[in-house]
Motif scaffolding. Structure first.
Motif, mmCIF file in Angstrom:
data_model
loop_
_atom_site.group_PDB
_atom_site.id
_atom_site.type_symbol
_atom_site.label_atom_id
_atom_site.label_comp_id
_atom_site.label_asym_id
_atom_site.label_seq_id
_atom_site.Cartn_x
_atom_site.Cartn_y
_atom_site.Cartn_z
ATOM 1 N N PHE A 235 0.661 -1.279 0.311
ATOM 2 C CA PHE A 235 -0.246 -0.150 0.116
ATOM 3 C C PHE A 235 0.791 1.323 0.062
ATOM 4 O O PHE A 235 0.488 2.340 -0.818
ATOM 5 C CB PHE A 235 -1.237 0.110 1.261
ATOM 6 C CG PHE A 235 -1.858 1.288 1.310
ATOM 7 C CD1 PHE A 235 -2.823 1.359 0.535
ATOM 8 C CD2 PHE A 235 -1.228 1.987 1.931
ATOM 9 C CE1 PHE A 235 -3.804 2.581 0.508
ATOM 10 C CE2 PHE A 235 -2.296 3.278 2.081
ATOM 11 C CZ PHE A 235 -3.230 3.803 1.344
ATOM 12 N N VAL B 124 2.537 1.745 -3.619
ATOM 13 C CA VAL B 124 0.600 2.406 -3.994
ATOM 14 C C VAL B 124 0.962 4.148 -3.960
ATOM 15 O O VAL B 124 0.988 5.035 -4.732
ATOM 16 C CB VAL B 124 -0.394 1.947 -4.416
ATOM 17 C CG1 VAL B 124 -1.254 1.721 -5.266
ATOM 18 C CG2 VAL B 124 0.274 0.125 -4.814
ATOM 19 N N SER B 125 0.151 4.278 -2.351
ATOM 20 C CA SER B 125 0.535 5.041 -2.160
ATOM 21 C C SER B 125 1.029 6.668 -2.552
ATOM 22 O O SER B 125 0.876 7.516 -2.950
ATOM 23 C CB SER B 125 -0.063 5.606 -0.328
ATOM 24 O OG SER B 125 -0.747 5.212 -0.582
ATOM 25 N N GLN C 56 -7.902 6.039 -3.437
ATOM 26 C CA GLN C 56 -7.188 5.045 -3.097
ATOM 27 C C GLN C 56 -7.517 4.104 -1.756
ATOM 28 O O GLN C 56 -8.300 5.174 -1.016
ATOM 29 C CB GLN C 56 -5.660 4.983 -3.412
ATOM 30 C CG GLN C 56 -5.021 4.151 -2.386
ATOM 31 C CD GLN C 56 -4.862 3.199 -3.624
ATOM 32 O OE1 GLN C 56 -4.596 3.206 -4.916
ATOM 33 N NE2 GLN C 56 -5.601 1.862 -3.068
ATOM 34 N N ASP D 13 -7.268 -2.520 -0.959
ATOM 35 C CA ASP D 13 -6.951 -3.186 -2.496
ATOM 36 C C ASP D 13 -6.819 -2.473 -3.498
ATOM 37 O O ASP D 13 -6.928 -0.996 -3.031
ATOM 38 C CB ASP D 13 -8.226 -4.252 -2.910
ATOM 39 C CG ASP D 13 -10.316 -3.030 -3.255
ATOM 40 O OD1 ASP D 13 -9.394 -2.018 -2.699
ATOM 41 O OD2 ASP D 13 -11.182 -4.176 -3.351
ATOM 42 N N ARG D 14 -6.267 -2.980 -4.218
ATOM 43 C CA ARG D 14 -5.435 -1.805 -5.131
ATOM 44 C C ARG D 14 -6.544 -1.657 -6.128
ATOM 45 O O ARG D 14 -7.240 -1.685 -7.567
ATOM 46 C CB ARG D 14 -4.521 -3.379 -5.798
ATOM 47 C CG ARG D 14 -3.310 -3.509 -5.690
ATOM 48 C CD ARG D 14 -2.656 -4.493 -6.644
ATOM 49 N NE ARG D 14 -1.063 -4.478 -5.396
ATOM 50 C CZ ARG D 14 -0.380 -3.842 -5.198
ATOM 51 N NH1 ARG D 14 -0.102 -3.063 -6.110
ATOM 52 N NH2 ARG D 14 0.812 -4.245 -3.940
ATOM 53 N N SER D 15 -7.664 -0.518 -5.853
ATOM 54 C CA SER D 15 -8.250 -0.110 -5.701
ATOM 55 C C SER D 15 -8.669 1.554 -6.291
ATOM 56 O O SER D 15 -8.335 2.059 -4.727
ATOM 57 C CB SER D 15 -9.464 -0.763 -6.457
ATOM 58 O OG SER D 15 -10.040 -0.566 -5.353
ATOM 59 N N ARG E 104 -10.485 -1.252 -10.948
ATOM 60 C CA ARG E 104 -9.583 -2.512 -9.571
ATOM 61 C C ARG E 104 -8.435 -2.751 -10.959
ATOM 62 O O ARG E 104 -8.278 -3.559 -11.091
ATOM 63 C CB ARG E 104 -10.308 -3.264 -9.456
ATOM 64 C CG ARG E 104 -10.917 -3.606 -9.054
ATOM 65 C CD ARG E 104 -12.418 -4.520 -8.551
ATOM 66 N NE ARG E 104 -13.336 -3.642 -7.681
ATOM 67 C CZ ARG E 104 -14.748 -4.897 -7.884
ATOM 68 N NH1 ARG E 104 -14.693 -6.187 -8.037
ATOM 69 N NH2 ARG E 104 -15.729 -4.305 -7.226
ATOM 70 N N TYR E 105 -6.832 -1.464 -11.269
ATOM 71 C CA TYR E 105 -6.048 -1.732 -10.897
ATOM 72 C C TYR E 105 -5.080 -2.902 -11.110
ATOM 73 O O TYR E 105 -3.956 -3.104 -11.749
ATOM 74 C CB TYR E 105 -5.160 -0.240 -11.656
ATOM 75 C CG TYR E 105 -5.108 -0.107 -9.866
ATOM 76 C CD1 TYR E 105 -3.663 -0.382 -9.280
ATOM 77 C CD2 TYR E 105 -5.775 1.061 -8.785
ATOM 78 C CE1 TYR E 105 -3.694 -0.270 -7.926
ATOM 79 C CE2 TYR E 105 -4.977 1.087 -7.625
ATOM 80 C CZ TYR E 105 -4.421 0.602 -7.315
ATOM 81 O OH TYR E 105 -3.994 1.107 -5.723
ATOM 82 N N ASP F 141 -1.565 -4.030 -10.673
ATOM 83 C CA ASP F 141 -0.233 -4.148 -10.678
ATOM 84 C C ASP F 141 -0.182 -2.872 -11.949
ATOM 85 O O ASP F 141 0.736 -2.328 -12.643
ATOM 86 C CB ASP F 141 0.299 -5.070 -10.739
ATOM 87 C CG ASP F 141 0.929 -6.198 -9.986
ATOM 88 O OD1 ASP F 141 0.745 -5.595 -8.586
ATOM 89 O OD2 ASP F 141 0.740 -7.270 -10.596
ATOM 90 N N VAL G 278 -1.126 0.790 -11.671
ATOM 91 C CA VAL G 278 -1.953 2.203 -11.530
ATOM 92 C C VAL G 278 -0.486 2.990 -12.238
ATOM 93 O O VAL G 278 -1.778 3.917 -12.529
ATOM 94 C CB VAL G 278 -0.613 1.630 -9.765
ATOM 95 C CG1 VAL G 278 0.153 2.443 -9.803
ATOM 96 C CG2 VAL G 278 -1.889 3.444 -9.906
#
Length: 132
Positions: A6, A9-10, A49, A53-55, A74-75, A77, A79
């Motif tokens: 996280f 990604v953030s 964000q 999850d990755r969305s 829901r990206y 990998d 992003v």
């Protein structure tokens, strides 16, 4: 609990959107969870964000009418690809062309869902099927 990775990604989201002129919300600055807004005088785009999850939740608001649409992207990998599309469109998005931007997102990120126009909270979001 935040998903694994996280923080990375953030950091990517915060760096990319900040450099492109998006405004980070006060709540986001305080919490470290990416939430940004971009207003091009025709449309206001906001992203949030997900912690779980990755969305990314994308909301497009028509400044003139107040109408809005929301998308759950829901990206996985991808992003960076999503952020590139958002930045490329930020100054030009309008009521007339937002479908083209959403189509580009759905082509790059197949797990893109639109909030239903009508229905209660239990109505499932609809998968965006891109046109080629």
């Amino acid at each position: 609990m935040a998903f694994e990775g996280f923080e990375g990604v953030s950091s990517t989201i915060i760096d990319r959107l900040s450099k492109a002129g998006w405004e980070q919300t006060t709540r986001s600055e305080e919490s470290g969870v990416p939430e940004f807004v971009f207003n091009n005088e025709r449309m206001r785009a906001s992203v949030f964000q997900s912690i779980e999850d990755r969305s990314l939740m994308l909301t497009l608001l028509d400044i003139g009418s107040g109408g809005y649409l929301r998308f759950d992207i829901r990206y996985g990998d991808s992003v960076s690809a999503l952020l590139q599309i958002l930045v490329e469109w930020q100054g030009d998005i309008s009521v007339e062309n937002f479908r083209d931007m959403v189509n580009e997102i759905a082509l790059a990120i197949p797990e893109t869902f639109a909030e239903p126009f009508e229905g209660d909270e239990d109505t499932p979001w609809q998968k965006v099927i891109p046109r080629s």
